[in-house]
Design an enzyme around this catalytic site. Structure first.
Site, PDB file in Angstrom:
ATOM      1  N   HIS A   1     -30.675  35.205 -16.202  1.00 28.37           N
ATOM      2  CA  HIS A   1     -31.611  34.379 -15.587  1.00 28.37           C
ATOM      3  C   HIS A   1     -31.233  33.073 -15.020  1.00 28.37           C
ATOM      4  CE1 HIS A   1     -31.477  32.649 -19.770  1.00 28.37           C
ATOM      5  NE2 HIS A   1     -31.827  31.616 -18.999  1.00 28.37           N
TER       6      HIS A   1
ATOM      7  N   HIS B   1     -32.068  19.824 -22.994  1.00 28.08           N
ATOM      8  CA  HIS B   1     -32.634  21.006 -23.778  1.00 28.08           C
ATOM      9  C   HIS B   1     -31.497  21.374 -24.856  1.00 28.08           C
ATOM     10  CE1 HIS B   1     -30.642  23.166 -20.707  1.00 28.08           C
ATOM     11  NE2 HIS B   1     -30.954  24.285 -21.171  1.00 28.08           N
TER      12      HIS B   1
END
Length: 323
Positions: A115, A179
């Site tokens: 992705h 993140h």
């Protein structure tokens, strides 16, 4: 204009764990505007800098960098699957030029992408095969990791090569910002999981793939409820990083060690090295002007979510910020 750049955060959680509709609408507007600018530029070649999340690159052989001679996307988390339109001869020439510049990069004639590569191609270009693409992998999760310096030098080498082509070249950087989703670490796992990280995970059985997807979704749901369940997002660091890119101060990142970056903003923040490489490539075309900066921390996507564009400028444009 012979070069254009866009960097965009990716998230496998888009469509699985989403923020409020107002935030979704805001992000959609940012992406739609970027897509329009890219369409107006009408690229003849895309050079995509992206990471991997143990879907295409494993510890059987883990390069810091790899340039794809051919590539396909696996379609994880519902993203597009299928082959990319990689111009093999151009990719081979790019790889040779990078090595001649003293930057060691592996090559792959069967690059497997997830992705992190498919999402920006779908969102910004409309598909995997809309424009010829040379995919460039930058290792962002599997220690030992390349430094900011090496990522910058890789981008510079690719940019100098691209500047000789006489083509309209779009540089894409995919990943980040701050993140730390639940990515397994080889030093902390054993048994089947360790074997998967060492290479057997290249073709996961469907049930394991689904379990992996659900594990990330659950982690995001818990993170929204309790921000202490994962490494916190760091909007202050993200803003500082975006400012460095805007102002062409890429080399200042050379002093930031991998351990320091992980501590500041999370272990998956190393994906921002794809942005550094993309900006370094653009800088090889001369002074640039950054624009359309966007940022929002989105816990539902376990991401400091950002977007930024840039283009080379002529002396007559008198850029506010230039390299």
């Amino acid at each position: 204009m012979s070069a254009y750049l866009h960097c965009l955060s990716h998230t496998p959680l888009m469509g699985h764990v989403d923020p409020a509709q107002a935030v979704l609408d805001e992000v959609d507007e940012v992406i739609a505007a970027a897509r329009q600018r890219i369409a107006a530029f009408d690229p003849e070649l895309v050079i995509l800098f992206s990471p991997d999340h143990y879907n295409g690159f494993f510890y059987d052989v883990m390069p810091s960098f790899c340039i794809g001679m051919a590539a396909h996307a696996i379609g994880d988390f519902g993203t597009l699957a299928g082959p990319l339109a990689v111009p093999q001869a151009l990719a081979e020439d790019c790889a040779a030029a990078v090595l001649e510049e003293g930057v060691d990069s592996a090559v792959s004639y069967r690059m497997q992408l997830d992705h992190g590569a498919a999402q920006p191609l779908e969102l910004l270009l409309g598909g995997l095969r809309e424009v010829p693409v040379i995919p460039v992998f930058i290792n962002a999760v599997a220690t030992p990791l390349p430094s900011f310096t090496r990522a910058r030098l890789l981008g510079e080498a690719i940019g100098r090569w691209a500047a000789t082509l006489g083509k309209r070249v779009l540089f894409l950087g995919s990943g980040g910002l701050s993140h730390q989703p639940p990515v397994p670490e080889l030093a902390k796992v054993e048994g089947l999981m360790a074997d998967r990280l060492k290479g057997s995970g290249r073709y996961l059985p469907a049930d394991e793939r689904e379990a992996r997807t659900q594990r990330v979704i659950l982690a995001a749901q818990r993170f929204v409820e309790d921000p202490h369940t994962l490494h916190p997002l760091n909007p202050e660091w993200d803003a500082h990083f975006l400012t460095l890119l805007e102002q062409g101060r890429l080399s200042e990142l050379d002093a930031v060690s991998n351990a320091e970056l992980s501590s500041l903003a999370g272990k998956s923040t190393h994906e921002i090295k794809t942005w550094v490489a993309a900006f370094a490539a653009l800088a090889s075309f001369g002074p640039y002007q950054a624009s359309d900066r966007y940022y929002r921390p989105i816990p539902e996507w376990i991401a400091g979510y950002g977007s930024i564009s840039a283009h080379p400028v002529s002396p007559l444009e008198n850029p506010r910020r230039a390299v």
